[in-house]
Design an enzyme around this catalytic site. Structure first.
Site, PDB file in Angstrom:
ATOM      1  N   PHE A 119      12.827  15.977   8.019  1.00  0.00           N
ATOM      2  CA  PHE A 119      12.464  14.530   7.940  1.00  0.00           C
ATOM      3  C   PHE A 119      12.999  13.750   9.133  1.00  0.00           C
ATOM      4  O   PHE A 119      13.843  14.003   9.786  1.00  0.00           O
ATOM      5  CB  PHE A 119      13.433  14.001   6.751  1.00  0.00           C
ATOM      6  CG  PHE A 119      13.225  12.439   6.412  1.00  0.00           C
ATOM      7  CD1 PHE A 119      11.889  12.019   6.199  1.00  0.00           C
ATOM      8  CD2 PHE A 119      14.216  11.738   6.549  1.00  0.00           C
ATOM      9  CE1 PHE A 119      11.914  10.656   5.926  1.00  0.00           C
ATOM     10  CE2 PHE A 119      14.124  10.180   6.139  1.00  0.00           C
ATOM     11  CZ  PHE A 119      12.759   9.684   6.102  1.00  0.00           C
ATOM     12  N   VAL A 120      11.574  13.084   9.729  1.00  0.00           N
ATOM     13  CA  VAL A 120      11.892  12.263  10.781  1.00  0.00           C
ATOM     14  C   VAL A 120      11.969  10.741  10.431  1.00  0.00           C
ATOM     15  O   VAL A 120      10.908  10.289   9.969  1.00  0.00           O
ATOM     16  CB  VAL A 120      10.641  12.682  11.709  1.00  0.00           C
ATOM     17  CG1 VAL A 120      10.814  11.816  13.046  1.00  0.00           C
ATOM     18  CG2 VAL A 120      10.451  14.078  11.955  1.00  0.00           C
ATOM     19  N   PRO A 121      12.985  10.052  10.327  1.00  0.00           N
ATOM     20  CA  PRO A 121      13.000   8.953   9.640  1.00  0.00           C
ATOM     21  C   PRO A 121      12.203   7.929  10.295  1.00  0.00           C
ATOM     22  O   PRO A 121      11.681   6.886   9.498  1.00  0.00           O
ATOM     23  CB  PRO A 121      14.584   8.458   9.875  1.00  0.00           C
ATOM     24  CG  PRO A 121      15.369   9.754   9.830  1.00  0.00           C
ATOM     25  CD  PRO A 121      14.397  10.644  10.532  1.00  0.00           C
ATOM     26  N   SER A 122      11.952   7.747  11.341  1.00  0.00           N
ATOM     27  CA  SER A 122      11.369   6.576  11.976  1.00  0.00           C
ATOM     28  C   SER A 122       9.792   6.930  11.860  1.00  0.00           C
ATOM     29  O   SER A 122       9.021   5.870  12.162  1.00  0.00           O
ATOM     30  CB  SER A 122      11.656   6.552  13.447  1.00  0.00           C
ATOM     31  OG  SER A 122      11.196   7.807  14.279  1.00  0.00           O
ATOM     32  N   TRP A 123       9.336   8.072  11.547  1.00  0.00           N
ATOM     33  CA  TRP A 123       7.874   8.264  11.557  1.00  0.00           C
ATOM     34  C   TRP A 123       7.594   8.884  10.142  1.00  0.00           C
ATOM     35  O   TRP A 123       6.440   8.358   9.798  1.00  0.00           O
ATOM     36  CB  TRP A 123       7.639   9.689  12.422  1.00  0.00           C
ATOM     37  CG  TRP A 123       6.345  10.159  12.420  1.00  0.00           C
ATOM     38  CD1 TRP A 123       5.491  11.055  11.719  1.00  0.00           C
ATOM     39  CD2 TRP A 123       5.129   9.706  12.969  1.00  0.00           C
ATOM     40  NE1 TRP A 123       4.130  11.098  12.080  1.00  0.00           N
ATOM     41  CE2 TRP A 123       3.819   9.985  12.976  1.00  0.00           C
ATOM     42  CE3 TRP A 123       5.152   8.419  14.137  1.00  0.00           C
ATOM     43  CZ2 TRP A 123       2.623   9.598  13.607  1.00  0.00           C
ATOM     44  CZ3 TRP A 123       4.315   8.175  14.815  1.00  0.00           C
ATOM     45  CH2 TRP A 123       2.638   8.918  14.562  1.00  0.00           C
ATOM     46  N   GLY A 124       8.349   9.425   9.410  1.00  0.00           N
ATOM     47  CA  GLY A 124       7.877  10.201   8.163  1.00  0.00           C
ATOM     48  C   GLY A 124       6.890  11.240   8.217  1.00  0.00           C
ATOM     49  O   GLY A 124       7.370  12.221   8.746  1.00  0.00           O
TER      50      GLY A 124
ATOM     51  N   GLY B 180       3.986  21.195  12.586  1.00  0.00           N
ATOM     52  CA  GLY B 180       5.095  20.485  12.690  1.00  0.00           C
ATOM     53  C   GLY B 180       6.381  21.121  11.896  1.00  0.00           C
ATOM     54  O   GLY B 180       6.161  21.922  10.896  1.00  0.00           O
TER      55      GLY B 180
ATOM     56  N   HIS C 244       0.773  -1.054  -0.061  1.00  0.00           N
ATOM     57  CA  HIS C 244       0.048   0.071   0.030  1.00  0.00           C
ATOM     58  C   HIS C 244       0.867   1.238   0.131  1.00  0.00           C
ATOM     59  O   HIS C 244       1.735   1.054   0.773  1.00  0.00           O
ATOM     60  CB  HIS C 244      -0.913  -0.058   1.259  1.00  0.00           C
ATOM     61  CG  HIS C 244      -2.129   0.833   1.185  1.00  0.00           C
ATOM     62  ND1 HIS C 244      -1.756   2.345   1.256  1.00  0.00           N
ATOM     63  CD2 HIS C 244      -3.514   0.605   0.829  1.00  0.00           C
ATOM     64  CE1 HIS C 244      -3.058   2.658   0.994  1.00  0.00           C
ATOM     65  NE2 HIS C 244      -3.868   1.755   0.850  1.00  0.00           N
TER      66      HIS C 244
END
Length: 543
Positions: free
Chosen positions: A167-172, A163, A82
């Site tokens: 880029f927050v790698p763990s969250w997106g 926000g 998805h």
């Protein structure tokens, strides 16, 4: 009336049961939230949750789930069929009962603001909550998915609504918004992923591009492989089911599948759907196949069968149709939810409600029900086979009147209780008096309007009853006679309830029209009952 909002957060985790359970527990432990459905997809690696509550409660529920997701989901490791861009990929708020789209947009803004502030993650607004047209459609925001975010977030046109533009790698990133009911509807293809995607390109609104649009409107689509079922699917998002419904998408899939010589094996709904969508499909197949079905439960069963909704997993209406899932709570304290014994004893209790208005509506519903029964006892009977066409015409209006009268049992009691509450309002100051007068006028109008509606609805039965009296099963003549007297009594009851409330009416124009309308309704009922009973007497006397 309670305000009910549906929240449908999609989290990018559909394989780890412990994470899915932790997310479910987060919302179940939120006061005022009721979790309706959890739909994990191993191949998509995504879980769609559906829960309902008041506007404030659903915002809290979504935040509680997000906190869990932030600690347990790592987007750097995510893979799935998805499209996605974040651990909480999308969180829409949908109006269900007594809530406007604007209120749902407020939910999205509150949620987005608090999510960004607490977790320091980028959040986009979409749908009816979008601040500009470029972000109305979710696929536009999601373009490039998670992998494109590092570069995308640096562009001015993709600065988050809430926000940091970081880029927050763990969250997106997360999209939240408000929308009408969206139906996630997948059609099962006994072919390859490529064949399913070819069909999706033919049908989805976007098509293959600007020069090659698809045939269906308000539809997003993609073809993918469903590993756990060992088959492909054309996966649709029907963003406006009033424009393109499930049965239209399904039938169009059948056409295209036939052209590429692949089989279609039913379909699948992901998450919860509104009853209207199922009944719309049922009505299509009833008309197409010249069926005669009136019972809602039978229509639901027909739609499930024709669409093959149980082909991947069992489609239980009580667990998948939102109205059925929340009706237990909404009808728990209604008069019509009582047993007949309890209802009668409530009428006989030392309380003003339920009273004559509720009793009149109930009597009218029983009268219409008796007439409907006579129609059914004639239809499909070999002895009266020649009358099947006639019964198909006569039964529906009687059946509709029966169902329309039932809710008026509670409506009458509610109108009286509202009037009594208005009577108790303070009247110490001029401002208090003005508010009280306005409330009294409004509630008096309602106390007149409900019995008027009872009379009008009951009177819709006379014309089909006259014809039924001529042709109906002769063994049921007495039932039709009782039905006629019951409907006449219902209108008499409505007449007395209108008349007793008219002296309280301060709007002279409304009062004059109400008196004229109820007088006419009573005459119509008296004439109708007399005509039906005479037809029956003449028929019996002719032997």
């Amino acid at each position: 009336m309670a305000k009910v909002v549906e929240c449908v957060p999609n989290f990018s985790e559909g394989q780890n049961k412990e994470v899915v359970e932790a997310l479910a527990n987060a919302v179940m432990q939120t006061d005022g939230c009721r979790l309706l459905d959890v739909d994990p997809g191993p191949s998509t690696n995504r879980t769609v949750f559906t829960f309902v509550g008041s506007p404030d409660d659903v915002v809290e529920g979504a935040l509680n789930m997000s906190r869990v997701a932030f600690s347990l989901i790592d987007m750097t490791r995510h893979k799935g069929e998805h499209p996605r861009m974040g651990a909480l990929d999308v969180c829409p708020f949908v109006p269900v009962a007594n809530v406007t789209m604007e209120e749902c947009s407020e939910c999205a803004n509150k949620f987005g603001s608090r999510l960004a502030e607490e977790l320091n993650v980028p959040v986009y607004l979409y749908g009816h909550a979008a601040v500009n047209d470029a972000r109305f459609k979710l696929p536009d925001i999601r373009t490039g998915e998670y992998e494109a975010l590092p570069e995308k977030l640096q562009q001015d046109k993709w600065k988050p609504d809430y926000g940091p533009a970081a880029f927050v790698p763990s969250w997106g990133a997360t999209a939240t918004g408000s929308r009408t009911f969206l139906i996630a509807f997948n059609v099962n293809i006994l072919g390859t992923k490529e064949q399913a995607h070819r069909i999706a390109l033919n049908l989805r609104t976007q098509g293959r591009g600007k020069d090659q649009p698809g045939r269906l409107q308000q539809v997003q689509g993609i073809g993918w492989w469903l590993e756990e079922a060992n088959m492909a699917q054309v996966s649709f998002n029907l963003t406006d089911p009033d424009v393109t419904s499930m049965h239209v998408a399904y039938e169009e899939c059948l056409k295209d599948a036939k052209e590429v010589n692949v089989g279609v094996c039913g379909s699948q709904v992901v998450g919860i759907i509104p009853l209207k969508a199922i009944l719309s499909a049922a009505e299509y197949y009833i008309q197409r196949d010249n069926l005669f079905i009136l019972e809602e439960s039978q229509k639901v069963r027909l739609a499930i069968n024709r669409l093959g909704l149980s082909s991947v997993s069992q489609f239980n209406p009580k667990d998948r149709i939102i109205e059925y899932m929340i009706e237990d709570e909404s009808e728990a304290n209604t008069l019509t939810s009582l047993s007949l014994r309890s209802f009668i004893r409530n009428i006989g209790a030392r309380t003003p409600t339920p009273g004559g208005g509720s009793a009149s509506a109930a009597i009218g519903a029983m009268g219409a029900a008796l007439c409907t029964m006579v129609g059914w006892m004639t239809y499909g009977n070999k002895k009266f086979m020649a009358l099947d066409g006639t019964m198909r015409k006569l039964i529906p209006p009687l059946y509709e009147a029966m169902n329309a009268l039932i809710p008026l049992v509670d409506a009458d009691a509610d109108a009286f209780n509202a009037f009594m509450s208005a009577m108790k309002l303070p009247k110490t100051s001029d401002e208090d008096k003005e508010k009280r007068d306005i409330a009294l006028l409004s509630t008096t109008k309602a106390s007149i309007a409900v019995p008027m509606h009872t009379a009008i609805t009951a009177n819709k039965c006379w014309e089909p009853m006259k014809e039924l009296a001529v042709h109906g099963n002769v063994q049921c003549i007495s039932d039709l006679q009782v039905g006629a007297r019951a409907l006449e009594t219902a209108v008499w009851g409505a007449y007395y309830n209108v008349m007793i409330n008219l002296p309280n009416m301060t709007d002279d124009a409304f009062k004059t029209k109400a008196k004229s309308d109820i007088d006419e309704a009573l005459k119509q009922a008296q004439d109708g009952a007399a005509a039906v009973l005479k037809i029956i007497d003449d028929r019996v006397n002719k032997g």
